[in-house]
Design a protein around this motif. Structure first.
Motif, PDB file in Angstrom:
ATOM      1  N   GLY A  37       0.836  -1.198   0.000  1.00 15.08           N
ATOM      2  CA  GLY A  37       0.000   0.000   0.000  1.00 15.08           C
ATOM      3  C   GLY A  37       0.862   1.235   0.000  1.00 15.08           C
ATOM      4  N   GLY A  38       0.287   2.312  -0.489  1.00 16.01           N
ATOM      5  CA  GLY A  38       1.015   3.571  -0.453  1.00 16.01           C
ATOM      6  C   GLY A  38       0.024   4.667  -0.151  1.00 16.01           C
ATOM      7  N   ARG A  39       0.502   5.888  -0.112  1.00 10.11           N
ATOM      8  CA  ARG A  39      -0.420   7.005   0.075  1.00 10.11           C
ATOM      9  C   ARG A  39      -0.838   7.485  -1.294  1.00 10.11           C
ATOM     10  NH1 ARG A  39      -0.417  10.257   4.864  1.00 10.11           N
ATOM     11  NH2 ARG A  39       0.750   9.190   6.485  1.00 10.11           N
ATOM     12  N   THR A  40      -1.993   7.038  -1.751  1.00  8.68           N
ATOM     13  CA  THR A  40      -2.458   7.492  -3.060  1.00  8.68           C
ATOM     14  C   THR A  40      -3.829   8.139  -2.895  1.00  8.68           C
ATOM     15  OG1 THR A  40      -2.729   5.133  -3.396  1.00  8.68           O
ATOM     16  CG2 THR A  40      -1.181   6.206  -4.817  1.00  8.68           C
ATOM     17  N   ARG A  41      -3.930   9.379  -3.367  1.00 12.87           N
ATOM     18  CA  ARG A  41      -5.151  10.137  -3.109  1.00 12.87           C
ATOM     19  C   ARG A  41      -6.288   9.785  -4.066  1.00 12.87           C
ATOM     20  NH1 ARG A  41      -5.765  15.594  -2.719  1.00 12.87           N
ATOM     21  NH2 ARG A  41      -3.883  15.796  -1.476  1.00 12.87           N
ATOM     22  N   ASP A  42      -5.975   9.106  -5.149  1.00 14.75           N
ATOM     23  CA  ASP A  42      -7.040   8.650  -6.044  1.00 14.75           C
ATOM     24  C   ASP A  42      -6.621   7.317  -6.669  1.00 14.75           C
ATOM     25  OD1 ASP A  42      -5.116   9.306  -7.890  1.00 14.75           O
ATOM     26  OD2 ASP A  42      -6.436  10.483  -9.170  1.00 14.75           O
ATOM     27  N   ARG A  43      -7.420   6.782  -7.532  1.00 16.26           N
ATOM     28  CA  ARG A  43      -7.145   5.593  -8.345  1.00 16.26           C
ATOM     29  C   ARG A  43      -7.101   4.282  -7.581  1.00 16.26           C
ATOM     30  NH1 ARG A  43      -2.774   3.006  -9.670  1.00 16.26           N
ATOM     31  NH2 ARG A  43      -1.460   4.584  -8.720  1.00 16.26           N
TER      32      ARG A  43
END
Ligand code: GTP
Ligand code: SPV
Ligand code: MN
Length: 611
Positions: free
Chosen positions: A421-427
């Motif tokens: 997991g990562g910090r992704t604000r969309d998608r």
């Protein structure tokens, strides 16, 4: 010198020679061999010398030099004698050249100081990987010793009776003159070097975190990753590791997984089950930052263990709501050490951003992390944080309230699932399960966090962080991918892979998913999927849960937001695929299986209706 080593019971002749060599080179005035039993005395010495301050009963406070508050990726090097070990992210340099440079930096640099000898083990005692887990750190900094005693198993018993007396990692830490190292300028003279093919770590110019506690990152991740590859036996990953116990069926599951630094590993590993699920499930803590994985010879199954003995956790935003477990792991009497948070020497209280919604109303006596009085701040500095954003607490595993009862067992635990997991604000949806190992490794290699101003990226373009290991890569990414396929591929029961994202945001910037304790829900779904109890919904990029498959009672989320985090945004994904292609083509010797996985996902997306 021999007298000191004899008195400490240090009998390994190779360790004795190593200690003598570096004591002479660094010019240390005295040497002292330490074990965990020396903790109370060393604490008293640090308090007396002002290297620590009291922060309540059995709690301690320290400050690092203000230009020395984190790892320094650009000054961190993995050196070997083989140029093909160079990868995109490991900052490969020649071993002989870097060793000579570091010896010059370290020569005489501990003059007048004590050199502490810290024999340690980065594994539960008796573990199959213990031969790669033994090391001896030499440091000229007393608070580093106290941190090592919390973060690793420390004592001469770990090095005296080695099958091969030479098989230990030589880990040398010299602080240097912190005020004159040119940190962050063209004259920067710090270097943090792992000479991987000589199993020697030479760190110069810091006394903070992974720069100085050499068992943790330098040995536990970089050196171990290299050793795992060279021996073909194991993986060393920046993973948390948890157990989930189902009280209804009596079954135990183990999940490990990687998120980049400061993206929620500690919080996930210390998670309490949400209230409505608490009667049925219990989450136990094995580790929050590192896991070593191998195939157990007897059972043929994939196993994992946490090589560390403690937690070096991010303080920011830790509170009764987000992480009560972490707060109780640093209760009075725990022996925890805080670094770079705010401190009140009069009341011996500590504070950091997010501990309470507002800082203490009466700021009398409060000092910020640099030691400056809050009450004397000028108007333009009034908004500066009281604690450094990377301020941390250090505490041993057995202080963690949900520590697994078998965390110290030699065997390790069988691994059922691996998540990225990562910090992704969309998608990226809340969770998507991945079909097979090659797609799992592909997903890990294309992991990233959204570019922020700090990371100097372009909007919408990820700062890729392969396997959450970008700062810890020890050899080439293509070779790494092949080694991962080989190790996990040899296991009898394959773990299920998934990608998770707790950080999707709305247009107003708020997090769509409440996160923290509720993160157990998608993980339970993943285990049910693996067990064939739910089916999910196939998408181009993996299987995602249907709304009714997730246990959502008690979750605070609107139907619209839920729909967003359980939907694949096909146009955004297509855009991302082009970035991935560019990213992956930088890796030499990337296995064909990874390219095939990439093309498979790309073709799926082409066939998926948009929207
Ligand atoms: P390292 O020790 O640096 O490797 O980091 P880590 O991955 O262990 O990070 P940690 O768990 O300490 O998380 C750091 C930050 O992520 C904190 O600011 C947390 O509040 C935030 N965080 C963790 N879990 C969640 C979540 O589920 N949702 C949201 N919104 N934030 C989270
Ligand atoms: C990280 O930054 O990922 C950490 C802390 O776990 S340190 O040990 O300083 O690298
Ligand atoms: Mn980490």
């Amino acid at each position: 010198m021999d007298n000191v080593l004899d008195a400490a019971g240090l009998t390994n002749p190779a360790v004795r020679d190593y200690v003598k060599y570096w004591a002479e080179l660094t010019g240390a005035e005295r040497i002292e061999v330490v074990s965990a039993a020396d903790d109370a005395r060393l604490i008293a010495e640090c308090l007396e010398a002002g290297e620590l301050d009291p922060a309540g009963d059995g709690l301690y406070y320290s400050r690092s030099y203000h230009k020395d508050t984190a790892r320094s990726e650009e000054r961190t090097v993995v050196a070997t004698s083989t140029p093909t070990d160079k990868g995109l992210y490991n900052n490969w340099r020649d071993a002989a050249e870097m060793t000579a440079l570091q010896k010059e930096n370290m020569r005489g640099a501990s003059a007048g100081k004590t050199m502490y000898v810290i024999p340690y083990l980065m594994a539960p005692p008796g573990n199959a990987l213990a031969p790669w887990a033994t090391g001896v750190e030499l440091t000229d900094c007393r608070t580093v010793v106290l941190h090592m005693i919390r973060m690793a198993r420390v004592g001469v018993e770990y090095v005296n009776d080695l099958a091969d007396p030479n098989q230990f990692v030589r880990a040398v830490h010299v602080t240097g003159d912190l005020e004159n190292l040119g940190q962050g300028t063209p004259e920067d003279s710090r270097y943090f070097v792992t000479v991987a093919d000589e199993r020697t770590i030479l760190h110069y110019g810091s006394s903070y975190g992974g720069n100085a506690l050499l068992g943790k990152i330098a040995h536990g991740l970089r050196q171990a990753a290299y050793d795992g590859w060279a021996s073909k036996k194991f993986l060393a990953e920046q993973y948390m590791l948890i157990g989930i116990h189902d009280k209804e069926t009596g079954k135990d599951y183990h999940i490990c997984g990687g998120f980049p630094s400061a993206s929620g590993k500690t919080n996930l590993a210390m998670m309490l089950a949400p209230d409505v699920l608490g009667d049925r499930y219990h989450v136990s803590f094995y580790g929050d930052d590192i896991a070593w994985l191998w195939v157990d010879e007897a059972s043929g199954k994939l196993y994992g263990m946490n090589p560390e003995y403690g937690v070096f956790g991010v303080a920011k935003d830790t509170n009764e709501g987000t992480n009560p477990t972490a707060l109780h792991s640093i209760d009075e009497g725990s022996g925890a050490i805080f670094t770079n948070i705010a401190y009140n020497p009069t009341t011996r209280e500590v504070w950091w951003e997010g501990r309470t919604p507002e800082p203490p109303a009466d700021n009398t006596g409060w000092l910020d992390w640099k030691g400056n009085a809050i009450s004397e701040r000028t108007a333009e500095r009034a908004d500066e944080p009281w604690a450094h954003p990377n301020s941390r607490f250090t505490t041993t595993l057995d202080n963690v309230p949900n520590i697994a009862s078998d965390y110290n067992a030699a065997a390790g635990v069988p691994i059922d699932a691996i998540i990225f997991g990562g910090r992704t604000r969309d998608r990226e949806p809340l969770i998507r399960a991945i079909h097979d190992l090659a797609e799992g490794v592909y997903d890990g290699l294309t992991l990233g966090a959204e570019a922020t101003a700090a990371a100097e990226g372009k909007e919408g373009v990820l700062r890729y962080d392969p396997m959450s290991n970008r700062p810890f890569m020890a050899y080439g990414e293509g070779d790494y991918a092949q080694h991962y396929l080989d190790v996990v591929g040899a296991a009898k029961d394959q773990p299920i892979f998934a990608h998770v994202n707790w950080f999707q945001r709305g247009e107003d910037g708020r997090f769509l998913w409440p996160g923290y304790r509720d993160n157990l829900r998608p993980l339970l779904w993943l285990l049910q999927l693996k067990n064939g109890e739910v089916k999910g919904r196939e998408t181009a990029v993996g299987i995602i849960p249907t709304e009714d498959e997730l246990h959502l009672d008690g979750v605070d989320i609107t139907p619209e937001d839920l729909n967003t985090i359980l939907t694949i945004n096909v146009p955004r994904w297509k855009q991302e695929m082009a970035n991935r292609e560019e990213h992956l083509s930088q890796f030499e010797r990337l296995p064909e299986a990874i390219w095939e996985a990439h093309r498979r996902v790309a073709a799926n997306l082409e066939n998926e209706p948009e929207g």
